[in-house]
Write a protein that holds these residues in place. Structure first.
Motif, mmCIF file in Angstrom:
data_model
loop_
_atom_site.group_PDB
_atom_site.id
_atom_site.type_symbol
_atom_site.label_atom_id
_atom_site.label_comp_id
_atom_site.label_asym_id
_atom_site.label_seq_id
_atom_site.Cartn_x
_atom_site.Cartn_y
_atom_site.Cartn_z
ATOM 1 N N GLY A 17 -9.169 -1.250 -0.322
ATOM 2 C CA GLY A 17 -8.957 -1.348 -1.766
ATOM 3 C C GLY A 17 -9.328 -2.711 -2.343
ATOM 4 N N SER A 64 -1.238 7.925 8.417
ATOM 5 C CA SER A 64 -1.338 7.621 6.993
ATOM 6 C C SER A 64 0.052 7.483 6.393
ATOM 7 C CB SER A 64 -2.093 8.737 6.273
ATOM 8 O OG SER A 64 -1.439 9.969 6.463
ATOM 9 N N HIS A 65 1.080 7.423 7.209
ATOM 10 C CA HIS A 65 2.408 7.400 6.595
ATOM 11 C C HIS A 65 3.396 6.410 7.216
ATOM 12 C CE1 HIS A 65 4.208 9.279 10.021
ATOM 13 N NE2 HIS A 65 5.372 9.069 9.477
ATOM 14 N N THR A 125 5.374 3.111 9.183
ATOM 15 C CA THR A 125 5.755 1.797 8.665
ATOM 16 C C THR A 125 5.363 0.696 9.664
ATOM 17 O OG1 THR A 125 7.898 1.902 9.745
ATOM 18 C CG2 THR A 125 7.756 2.816 7.520
ATOM 19 N N PRO A 126 5.284 -0.559 9.192
ATOM 20 C CA PRO A 126 4.935 -1.649 10.103
ATOM 21 C C PRO A 126 5.912 -1.733 11.283
ATOM 22 C CG PRO A 126 4.870 -2.434 7.841
ATOM 23 C CD PRO A 126 5.429 -1.040 7.801
ATOM 24 N N MET A 141 0.846 -1.192 0.000
ATOM 25 C CA MET A 141 0.000 0.000 0.000
ATOM 26 C C MET A 141 0.882 1.242 0.000
ATOM 27 S SD MET A 141 -3.255 0.642 0.080
ATOM 28 C CE MET A 141 -3.851 2.284 -0.232
ATOM 29 N N ASP A 185 -5.826 5.916 6.005
ATOM 30 C CA ASP A 185 -6.435 4.835 5.240
ATOM 31 C C ASP A 185 -7.107 3.791 6.125
ATOM 32 O OD1 ASP A 185 -4.047 4.071 6.321
ATOM 33 O OD2 ASP A 185 -3.099 3.468 4.452
ATOM 34 N N GLN A 243 -6.931 -4.865 -6.605
ATOM 35 C CA GLN A 243 -6.531 -4.295 -5.314
ATOM 36 C C GLN A 243 -7.063 -2.883 -5.106
ATOM 37 O OE1 GLN A 243 -2.287 -4.788 -5.933
ATOM 38 N NE2 GLN A 243 -1.975 -2.631 -6.422
ATOM 39 N N GLY A 244 -7.554 -2.244 -6.189
ATOM 40 C CA GLY A 244 -8.169 -0.921 -6.042
ATOM 41 C C GLY A 244 -7.196 0.237 -5.897
ATOM 42 N N GLN A 268 5.487 0.581 -0.731
ATOM 43 C CA GLN A 268 6.121 -0.466 0.070
ATOM 44 C C GLN A 268 6.726 -1.525 -0.831
ATOM 45 O OE1 GLN A 268 2.586 -1.317 2.615
ATOM 46 N NE2 GLN A 268 3.893 -0.766 4.319
ATOM 47 N N ARG A 309 -3.350 -3.548 5.858
ATOM 48 C CA ARG A 309 -2.362 -4.103 4.921
ATOM 49 C C ARG A 309 -1.050 -3.340 5.047
ATOM 50 N NH1 ARG A 309 -6.913 -3.931 1.638
ATOM 51 N NH2 ARG A 309 -7.745 -6.018 1.338
ATOM 52 N N ARG A 310 -1.147 -2.017 5.076
ATOM 53 C CA ARG A 310 0.068 -1.193 5.092
ATOM 54 C C ARG A 310 0.881 -1.442 6.363
ATOM 55 N NH1 ARG A 310 0.811 3.834 7.136
ATOM 56 N NH2 ARG A 310 -1.410 4.178 7.401
ATOM 57 N N LEU A 311 0.213 -1.553 7.497
ATOM 58 C CA LEU A 311 0.936 -1.700 8.761
ATOM 59 C C LEU A 311 1.028 -3.158 9.210
ATOM 60 C CD1 LEU A 311 -0.389 1.401 10.719
ATOM 61 C CD2 LEU A 311 1.730 1.162 9.427
ATOM 62 N N GLU A 312 0.557 -4.066 8.348
ATOM 63 C CA GLU A 312 0.612 -5.503 8.655
ATOM 64 C C GLU A 312 -0.072 -5.816 9.978
ATOM 65 O OE1 GLU A 312 4.765 -6.430 8.279
ATOM 66 O OE2 GLU A 312 4.772 -5.995 6.143
ATOM 67 N N ASN A 322 1.683 5.028 0.994
ATOM 68 C CA ASN A 322 1.237 5.844 2.119
ATOM 69 C C ASN A 322 0.764 7.208 1.608
ATOM 70 O OD1 ASN A 322 3.470 7.483 1.777
ATOM 71 N ND2 ASN A 322 4.557 6.738 3.584
ATOM 72 N N GLN A 369 -10.750 2.539 4.563
ATOM 73 C CA GLN A 369 -10.851 2.185 3.144
ATOM 74 C C GLN A 369 -10.305 0.779 2.978
ATOM 75 O OE1 GLN A 369 -8.611 5.783 2.190
ATOM 76 N NE2 GLN A 369 -7.029 4.567 1.188
ATOM 77 N N ASN A 384 -4.446 9.126 0.063
ATOM 78 C CA ASN A 384 -4.202 7.973 -0.804
ATOM 79 C C ASN A 384 -5.453 7.136 -1.022
ATOM 80 O OD1 ASN A 384 -3.693 7.691 1.933
ATOM 81 N ND2 ASN A 384 -2.516 5.829 1.679
ATOM 82 N N ASP A 391 -7.056 -0.924 4.195
ATOM 83 C CA ASP A 391 -5.781 -0.546 3.583
ATOM 84 C C ASP A 391 -4.720 -0.326 4.662
ATOM 85 O OD1 ASP A 391 -6.923 -0.722 1.131
ATOM 86 O OD2 ASP A 391 -6.960 1.426 0.712
#
Lengths: 253, 461
Positions: free
Chosen positions: B58, B411-412, B414-415, A1, B53, A135-136, A9, B447-450, A3, B56, B16, B444
């Protein structure tokens, strides 16, 4: 995703040995980046390049990718998603420049070049688009060229393949825009790189790093097209409209 | 059943976007709708006020649970209200304030659903006294991934309850909540405002005096530099007693009818209208507007929800949107707080008024954000030069000081940074995964931050 700043990533480079492509990938790498996949025809060459991209926080994967092998593109993307998840940023950088004289003497060589530059972009671009839809989100950077904007007799086979690529990428971008995905068409002029080594630079020439910096800036600004250098947009705005008889006679090499 | 519609969605910061199927549902058909979700999963979305995010999903499904005043049942004897998960705090306040009750925790906007308030475990100006929203929830009715419903609370299925508080909607959909309200005599607030020329004066005043007030918050001008660094206005107060009101107001002490005065039109130029010059001008005028010390009686809207007076104010930041950055650092780490403020001030980023407040003790929820310390929240246009790397640097300062970030704003990051700030993440994941082994709930941000195990999501697709 990606950011909030569009930092990816997971980055995939199609044409993993492309100098401009690698410059773009390096510029895209941020503290948010975890994985970079280099899709290369030659895994050996890819491994050498990978070492220059990897860092403490970024893992680099080198995977076989042949732009001319359209049948392999969908499986390549599927395997990539299965291994590393959503495609955040994909850079399409493969391409052959070739010599017009070689194309003139062997039409099959010309057809091969067009297959890589255009046909390969269509099949891999659509495979990427399918995943973006699923995945959008996602951003695709397509390295086009001003050579496709107004085709010159000196390299019209290359120019016509880039013209096709450019048109394809624009259409793809318009299709994906409402789905939250972005396609950026990059139109550099003459770029000093391994591909153009020994050639006489055209006016408004540039370097891979400048192309990369402008590309990332345009991506973050949500743009769909970027010219490098920016002046070329206006130069080609005029070139486009020159009568054929005049265009043909211009001393552009 | 309603038709699925593919739409690009983003958070309040509009940074995003991703596209997904969005569907408005009511309680009767929500389970059937969720059952249709693809391998990209499903998530409930409230009013979309989380900045990044978190709301949302995706390629997946977003369900918006409806809710109106008809879903509000107040027990006037106990002050506990049973309210639908999709009901907004705005609707709730309009029903309960005239009857002498107030929500136990109020964020800076009324445009938050009950479900969202629980899922983000929101806090307000009274955290140092009353804790966060989850502390006042008696029970929740949760729609689970298998389609069943479960009633959870601090006394029943406590582990699931606390995983849901601050769980960002990733344990299930909050269909209904029983919330304990606060009794009030009037709909006004008695407010004391003090102006501070620098950070030291502000921190001292807050450390020494906050305990005497139920509500306390300060606004800092982050553009001010040098000896004015941290110049600010501190506002503290409590609900006004009947005796605090003048004769006219006392005639109708619980009158309540907040209005939106203006709304930002959709066509704001791409770069937005909030830049260093305009924000500096605003901050200056705003600072000078306050006398050194002032006592006043204000309405609930003016005291708690000043931004609700302007509709769609996020558009002022233009097409590229803005990010909100909020963190907490423990008491004793004032040096880190000062370091962050100095870096922001030096960066020249056009930060609108930043909000500083002191948190009290946290609650048992593993992902709840508030913990004892200083919390700072600020808005910055996303297009600001160098902002991405500045925030990654600030993350390090915050984490090194033992602090962390707020999921509803993030919104920015990392995991790895997230894991550092929330050492109980694995504990939460174990509870979550047991409730949702098929990985239905996803966002979302997850997913981004696991937050949710990615490998299993993909193998099911």
């Amino acid at each position: 995703m990606n950011n909030a700043f569009g930092e990816a990533q997971h980055i995939v480079l199609l044409g993993g040995n492309s100098e401009i492509g690698l410059a773009v990938v390096r510029a895209l790498i941020s503290p948010a980046t975890q994985t970079v996949t280099l899709g290369c025809r030659s895994l050996d060459k890819g491994a050498i390049v990978a070492a220059t991209v990897a860092s403490d926080t970024v893992t680099v994967d080198v995977v076989h990718f042949d732009a001319a092998d359209s049948a392999g593109h969908q499986p390549f993307i599927d395997a990539e998603v299965a291994k590393h998840g959503d495609l955040d940023a994909v850079v399409m950088a493969f391409g052959v420049l070739g010599e017009q004289s070689d194309f003139d003497s062997d039409p099959v060589v010309a057809a091969d070049a067009v297959t890589t530059n255009y046909v390969g972009a269509v099949s891999s671009g659509l495979a990427v688009a399918k995943q973006f839809r699923r995945q959008g989100h996602g951003v695709l950077v397509v390295l086009s060229s001003v050579a496709g904007e107004r085709v010159r007799s000196a390299n019209f086979v290359y120019g016509s393949s880039k013209a096709g690529l450019d048109a394809f990428a624009q259409g793809l971008g318009d299709t994906l825009a409402p789905l939250g995905a972005q396609v950026l068409v990059v139109r550099p002029g003459f770029v000093h790189s391994a591909m153009t080594k020994g050639m006489k630079p055209a006016p408004f020439s540039t370097t891979p790093d400048v192309v990369a910096a402008r590309t990332v800036k345009a991506l973050r600004a949500g743009k769909h097209t970027v010219w490098v250098p920016g002046t070329l947009r206006f130069v080609f705005g005029i070139f486009r409209h020159l009568p054929r008889a005049v265009w043909r006679r211009l001393p552009l090499g | 059943m309603a038709v699925l519609m593919r739409r690009a969605m983003s958070g309040w910061g509009r940074t995003n976007p991703s596209s997904c199927e969005v569907i408005d549902v009511d309680r009767a058909d929500i389970a059937a709708v969720v059952a249709q979700a693809s391998s990209r999963g499903a998530l409930a979305r409230g009013l979309g006020r989380s900045y990044g995010d978190s709301a949302q999903n995706g390629g997946g499904l977003l369900v918006r649970l409806g809710g109106t005043a008809a879903d509000i049942f107040l027990d006037p004897d106990t002050g506990v209200v049973r309210v639908g998960g999709g009901v907004s705090l705005d609707d709730l306040l309009r029903v309960v304030v005239p009857r002498g009750w107030f929500i136990p925790v109020s964020p800076g906007t009324r445009s938050v659903t009950i479900g969202g308030a629980v899922a983000s475990d929101i806090h307000g100006k009274n955290h140092h006294v009353d804790g966060s929203f989850g502390n006042h929830v008696v029970s929740l009715t949760l729609l689970l991934a298998d389609g069943s419903t479960m009633v959870v609370g601090p006394q029943q299925h406590a582990e699931i309850f606390w995983a849901t508080v601050g769980g960002m909607g990733l344990t299930g959909i909050i269909l209904e909540a029983n919330v304990r309200l606060l009794a009030i005599e009037t709909s006004r607030c008695a407010v004391e405002t003090t102006r501070h020329d620098n950070l030291d004066s502000l921190l001292t005043e807050m450390s020494d005096g906050d305990e005497h007030y139920r509500y306390s918050v300060s606004w800092i001008d982050l553009i001010a530099k040098g000896r004015h660094l941290g110049r600010s206005v501190l506002s503290r107060g409590d609900h006004a007693k009947l005796s605090d009101l003048d004769a006219r107001a006392a005639g109708d002490p619980l009158r309540y009818g907040p209005r939106q005065r203006i709304s930002v039109p959709p066509l704001v130029p791409t770069p937005g209208v909030l830049n260093h010059a305009s924000v500096a001008l605003f901050n200056e005028g705003w600072f000078r507007h306050y006398p050194a010390r002032r006592a006043s009686v204000e309405g609930i809207g003016a005291f708690f929800h000043p931004l609700d007076g302007v509709g769609a104010w996020n558009r002022l930041y233009g097409r590229l949107g803005f990010v909100q950055y909020q963190f907490v650092v423990p008491f004793g780490e004032e040096t880190a707080l000062r370091d962050v403020i100095e870096r922001l001030s030096a960066s020249g980023a056009a930060s609108f008024l930043a909000v500083l407040k002191r948190f009290g003790v946290g609650n048992p929820a593993p992902l709840s954000f508030p913990s004892p310390g200083w919390t700072l929240a600020l808005d910055i246009p996303a297009r600001s030069k160098g902002l991405a790397s500045l925030l990654h640097d600030l993350d390090r300062v915050v984490l090194d000081a033992g602090g962390r970030h707020y999921l509803a704003k993030d919104s920015h990051t990392t995991p790895a940074a997230f894991r550092r700030g929330y050492p109980r993440l694995a504990e939460w994941q174990t509870i979550r995964d047991r409730l949702d082994p098929g990985r239905l709930w996803c966002s979302d941000q997850a997913r981004r931050l696991e937050l949710v195990d990615q490998a299993i999501i993909r193998s099911s697709s």
